[in-house]
Scaffold this active site. Structure first.
Site, PDB file in Angstrom:
ATOM      1  N   ASP A  33       0.758  -1.172   0.009  1.00  0.00           N
ATOM      2  CA  ASP A  33      -0.004   0.061   0.047  1.00  0.00           C
ATOM      3  C   ASP A  33       0.828   1.117   0.252  1.00  0.00           C
ATOM      4  O   ASP A  33       1.762   1.449   0.717  1.00  0.00           O
ATOM      5  CB  ASP A  33      -0.940  -0.032   1.254  1.00  0.00           C
ATOM      6  CG  ASP A  33      -2.271   0.844   1.019  1.00  0.00           C
ATOM      7  OD1 ASP A  33      -3.205   0.409   0.583  1.00  0.00           O
ATOM      8  OD2 ASP A  33      -2.004   2.103   0.794  1.00  0.00           O
ATOM      9  N   LYS A 212     -20.352  -7.500 -12.319  1.00  0.00           N
ATOM     10  CA  LYS A 212     -20.021  -7.037 -11.091  1.00  0.00           C
ATOM     11  C   LYS A 212     -20.759  -5.619 -11.165  1.00  0.00           C
ATOM     12  O   LYS A 212     -21.799  -5.270 -10.229  1.00  0.00           O
ATOM     13  CB  LYS A 212     -18.617  -6.557 -10.673  1.00  0.00           C
ATOM     14  CG  LYS A 212     -18.337  -5.582  -9.718  1.00  0.00           C
ATOM     15  CD  LYS A 212     -18.895  -6.101  -8.401  1.00  0.00           C
ATOM     16  CE  LYS A 212     -19.034  -4.996  -7.288  1.00  0.00           C
ATOM     17  NZ  LYS A 212     -18.214  -5.199  -6.220  1.00  0.00           N
ATOM     18  N   HIS A 250     -47.303 -10.864  -2.981  1.00  0.00           N
ATOM     19  CA  HIS A 250     -47.436 -11.464  -4.259  1.00  0.00           C
ATOM     20  C   HIS A 250     -46.202 -12.315  -4.549  1.00  0.00           C
ATOM     21  O   HIS A 250     -45.008 -11.716  -4.123  1.00  0.00           O
ATOM     22  CB  HIS A 250     -47.393 -10.410  -5.318  1.00  0.00           C
ATOM     23  CG  HIS A 250     -47.728 -10.864  -6.747  1.00  0.00           C
ATOM     24  ND1 HIS A 250     -46.631 -11.714  -7.460  1.00  0.00           N
ATOM     25  CD2 HIS A 250     -48.684 -10.827  -7.541  1.00  0.00           C
ATOM     26  CE1 HIS A 250     -47.175 -12.144  -8.416  1.00  0.00           C
ATOM     27  NE2 HIS A 250     -48.330 -11.602  -8.786  1.00  0.00           N
ATOM     28  N   ARG A 252     -44.212 -13.230  -6.804  1.00  0.00           N
ATOM     29  CA  ARG A 252     -43.168 -12.950  -7.791  1.00  0.00           C
ATOM     30  C   ARG A 252     -42.801 -11.304  -7.587  1.00  0.00           C
ATOM     31  O   ARG A 252     -42.202 -10.808  -8.511  1.00  0.00           O
ATOM     32  CB  ARG A 252     -43.494 -13.142  -9.157  1.00  0.00           C
ATOM     33  CG  ARG A 252     -43.558 -14.595  -9.356  1.00  0.00           C
ATOM     34  CD  ARG A 252     -44.149 -15.082 -10.878  1.00  0.00           C
ATOM     35  NE  ARG A 252     -45.385 -14.702 -10.942  1.00  0.00           N
ATOM     36  CZ  ARG A 252     -46.369 -15.651 -10.280  1.00  0.00           C
ATOM     37  NH1 ARG A 252     -46.043 -16.779  -9.628  1.00  0.00           N
ATOM     38  NH2 ARG A 252     -47.644 -15.198 -10.659  1.00  0.00           N
ATOM     39  N   CYS A 266     -20.009   1.864  -3.542  1.00  0.00           N
ATOM     40  CA  CYS A 266     -20.301   1.006  -4.780  1.00  0.00           C
ATOM     41  C   CYS A 266     -21.474   1.119  -5.582  1.00  0.00           C
ATOM     42  O   CYS A 266     -21.377   1.356  -6.798  1.00  0.00           O
ATOM     43  CB  CYS A 266     -20.374  -0.434  -3.803  1.00  0.00           C
ATOM     44  SG  CYS A 266     -19.011  -0.650  -2.801  1.00  0.00           S
ATOM     45  N   LYS A 417     -37.264   6.069   6.935  1.00  0.00           N
ATOM     46  CA  LYS A 417     -36.974   4.624   6.919  1.00  0.00           C
ATOM     47  C   LYS A 417     -38.442   3.872   7.393  1.00  0.00           C
ATOM     48  O   LYS A 417     -38.231   2.574   7.586  1.00  0.00           O
ATOM     49  CB  LYS A 417     -35.842   4.102   7.992  1.00  0.00           C
ATOM     50  CG  LYS A 417     -34.511   4.371   7.353  1.00  0.00           C
ATOM     51  CD  LYS A 417     -34.246   3.945   5.726  1.00  0.00           C
ATOM     52  CE  LYS A 417     -34.234   2.461   5.685  1.00  0.00           C
ATOM     53  NZ  LYS A 417     -33.971   2.238   4.129  1.00  0.00           N
TER      54      LYS A 417
HETATM   55  N1  SAJ Z   1     -30.206   0.539   0.505  1.00  0.00           N
HETATM   56  C1  SAJ Z   1     -31.672   1.155   0.637  1.00  0.00           C
HETATM   57  N2  SAJ Z   1     -32.900   0.242   0.408  1.00  0.00           N
HETATM   58  C2  SAJ Z   1     -32.438  -1.018   0.546  1.00  0.00           C
HETATM   59  C3  SAJ Z   1     -31.274  -1.546   0.582  1.00  0.00           C
HETATM   60  C4  SAJ Z   1     -30.178  -0.667   0.608  1.00  0.00           C
HETATM   61  O1  SAJ Z   1     -31.944   2.471   0.695  1.00  0.00           O
HETATM   62  O2  SAJ Z   1     -33.786  -1.825   0.502  1.00  0.00           O
HETATM   63  C5  SAJ Z   1     -29.252   1.699   0.728  1.00  0.00           C
HETATM   64  C6  SAJ Z   1     -28.439   1.215   1.852  1.00  0.00           C
HETATM   65  O3  SAJ Z   1     -28.768   2.141   2.966  1.00  0.00           O
HETATM   66  C7  SAJ Z   1     -27.120   2.065   1.400  1.00  0.00           C
HETATM   67  C8  SAJ Z   1     -27.037   1.552   0.021  1.00  0.00           C
HETATM   68  O4  SAJ Z   1     -28.460   1.409  -0.427  1.00  0.00           O
HETATM   69  O5  SAJ Z   1     -27.096   3.469   1.577  1.00  0.00           O
HETATM   70  C9  SAJ Z   1     -26.150   0.491  -0.278  1.00  0.00           C
HETATM   71  O6  SAJ Z   1     -26.412  -0.297   0.572  1.00  0.00           O
HETATM   72  P1  SAJ Z   1     -26.134  -2.010   0.303  1.00  0.00           P
HETATM   73  O7  SAJ Z   1     -26.488  -2.870   1.662  1.00  0.00           O
HETATM   74  O8  SAJ Z   1     -26.934  -2.368  -0.699  1.00  0.00           O
HETATM   75  O9  SAJ Z   1     -24.841  -2.294  -0.184  1.00  0.00           O
HETATM   76  P2  SAJ Z   1     -23.211  -1.968   0.073  1.00  0.00           P
HETATM   77  O10 SAJ Z   1     -22.875  -0.694  -0.813  1.00  0.00           O
HETATM   78  O11 SAJ Z   1     -22.858  -1.887   1.419  1.00  0.00           O
HETATM   79  O12 SAJ Z   1     -22.458  -3.193  -0.596  1.00  0.00           O
HETATM   80  C10 SAJ Z   1     -22.818  -3.447  -2.113  1.00  0.00           C
HETATM   81  C11 SAJ Z   1     -23.363  -5.072  -2.013  1.00  0.00           C
HETATM   82  N3  SAJ Z   1     -23.717  -5.371  -3.497  1.00  0.00           N
HETATM   83  C12 SAJ Z   1     -25.112  -5.972  -3.525  1.00  0.00           C
HETATM   84  O13 SAJ Z   1     -25.619  -6.173  -2.689  1.00  0.00           O
HETATM   85  C13 SAJ Z   1     -25.689  -6.259  -4.935  1.00  0.00           C
HETATM   86  C14 SAJ Z   1     -21.888  -5.829  -2.029  1.00  0.00           C
HETATM   87  O14 SAJ Z   1     -22.271  -7.301  -2.259  1.00  0.00           O
HETATM   88  C15 SAJ Z   1     -20.802  -5.527  -2.847  1.00  0.00           C
HETATM   89  O15 SAJ Z   1     -19.588  -6.400  -2.853  1.00  0.00           O
HETATM   90  C16 SAJ Z   1     -20.512  -3.864  -2.559  1.00  0.00           C
HETATM   91  O16 SAJ Z   1     -21.651  -3.395  -2.870  1.00  0.00           O
HETATM   92  C17 SAJ Z   1     -19.272  -3.716  -3.588  1.00  0.00           C
HETATM   93  O17 SAJ Z   1     -18.280  -3.514  -2.977  1.00  0.00           O
HETATM   94  O18 SAJ Z   1     -19.636  -3.389  -4.531  1.00  0.00           O
END
Ligand code: SAJ
Length: 420
Positions: A33, A212, A250, A252, A266, A417
């Protein structure tokens, strides 16, 4: 041939856990690093980031002599590149960290080595990385020119772990492995099988890159749908939380949850890598980004409306109003404030209403300077609920979900929320 030494370049939220998990399998791991502080911390067996269980794995790996950190790359049999891939001001991906990591390892590469890009990357980045390596090492051959007979193997294997569950997911999750050639993929599978218990599924590099980006864009689009519903329901006087739970009965339908916006480094970033490559085609993905990015502004407008209602309907003046923001992390039950919509909302409110904002955030000991500068104070749950006029629920931390309370008549609640 087995891997005697592995080098992980970039010792952040992904690289350090990856290095430590390989080292826990009794493989010599050299972590690289550019941050001297990170390197020194790790060499003491300590960690510079917060992730459950990481401290234990790093301490053991360092004390048993399997993990060491350095600022200067050393020879190894495999190199895993796990550096950041942010975007620039115009949402174009910034590959500068990949370029400098690639140029840093090039001098120590040798015939038979494997180089894997783990950083989330736009389509074509692995090919670009291999070009940079070839330019730096004309004495070695690479897959783009020599196919299966190349001296060095190159692949993409995106990390997919969820912050907060990294150590478990690194081992359990399936991995998508895209080599520049089939042999590059096979060699990478040999590497990951050292510590991955999930399936290692082979594809090509471009598909692995897109896989990804697709995973995170899919989540972003789903959250945008929920966020849009929350704004529509607010206008139509419908409880969006009840609505979603009814629709999800539902067989589906599986709608995600609305919130104050999408944070983290991410999901709010990766969809732009698709949009910037294919702007005319990626219409839905682009719109989802705009919907999620605009949610904090909408939340702030709700808070402003609440403040103006109180001022109009009570003897209080604007200067008397106290605002409590519950949660500033980017998602529940973590201390990570990076790219947090809750933090952004709190900051903007504190700039509009200096010395009137209080924060409750059970996961951090201190508030960032960006908030304290405009007079934001850190408080505790009970006190903030009792003493404030506008209650802004921003992150559904477990401490907040457990709290049952009815707001007083003089108070107004903006609950992003739906837990109160
Ligand atoms: N969020 C919502 N509503 C939801 C779910 C999440 O508003 O129903 C928000 C969260 O509060 C947060 C944001 O989305 O602000 C992202 O949170 P997250 O838990 O969905 O995801 P990250 O950013 O912590 O991690 C994601 C993951 N990707 C997926 O689930 C597809 C993780 O597996 C990846 O490795 C990571 O991104 C990454 O490094 O890319």
């Amino acid at each position: 041939m087995s891997f005697k030494t592995i080098s992980v370049v970039g010792l952040g939220y992904i690289g350090l856990p990856t290095a430590a998990v390989f080292a826990s399998r009794r493989i010599n791991v050299i972590g690289v690093d550019v941050n001297q502080h990170a390197v020194d911390t790790i060499n003491k067996g300590e960690i510079h980031i917060v992730e459950p269980e990481l401290d234990i794995v790093v301490r053991a790996a360092v004390s048993e002599g399997y993990l060491k950190a350095t600022t200067k790359p050393e020879p190894a049999d495999a190199f895993l590149i796990a550096v950041p891939t942010p975007f620039k001001g115009n949402y174009e991906p910034d590959l500068a960290y990949i370029e400098s990591a690639t140029k840093a390892i090039a001098p120590v590469l040798k015939k038979g080595d494997l180089v894997v890009l783990e950083s989330t990357s736009p389509v074509g980045a692995t090919e670009q990385m291999s070009e940079w390596l070839a330019e730096a090492r004309p004495d070695l051959t690479f897959p783009q020119s020599h196919g299966e007979s190349s001296d060095v193997r190159v692949a993409h294997c995106p990390e997919r772990v969820l912050p907060g569950h990294v150590i478990r997911e690194l081992v359990e999750n399936d991995r998508v492995i895209g080599g520049l050639t089939p042999k590059c993929s096979e060699r990478s599978v040999e590497l990951y099988k050292i510590c991955v218990e999930g399936d290692c599924v082979i594809t090509n590099a471009r598909t692995a890159e897109m896989a990804k980006l697709t995973e995170n864009s899919s989540r972003d689009v789903s959250i945008a749908f929920a966020n849009e519903l929350s704004i529509i329901c607010d206008k139509l006087d419908i409880n969006v939380w009840e609505l979603i739970s009814l629709a999800n009965r539902h067989p589906r339908v599986d709608i995600l949850q609305p919130g104050p916006g999408v944070g983290g480094h991410c999901i709010a970033v990766d969809p732009w890598f698709i949009v910037s490559k294919t702007p005319d085609e990626a219409k839905l993905i682009h719109t989802a980004r705009l919907v999620n990015d605009s949610k904090p502004t909408w939340v702030i407008s709700k808070v402003e409306k609440a403040i103006s209602d109180i001022v109009h309907n009570s003897p209080k003046t604007l200067a008397d109003i106290k605002i409590a923001c519950f949660g500033v992390a980017f998602k529940p039950d973590i201390d990570d404030l990076r790219e947090s919509p809750a933090l952004d909302i709190t900051k903007q409110l504190s700039q509009k209403y200096p010395n009137q904002v209080t924060v409750v955030e059970p996961n951090v000991p201190d508030l960032p300077k960006a908030l304290t500068e405009s007079g934001v104070t850190l408080s505790v749950l009970e006190l903030a609920i009792e003493s404030c006029d506008v209650l802004v629920m921003l992150v559904d931390h477990k401490e907040f979900k457990q709290k049952k309370f009815t707001k007083a008549e003089h108070q107004l609640l903006v609950d992003t929320k739906g837990i109160w």
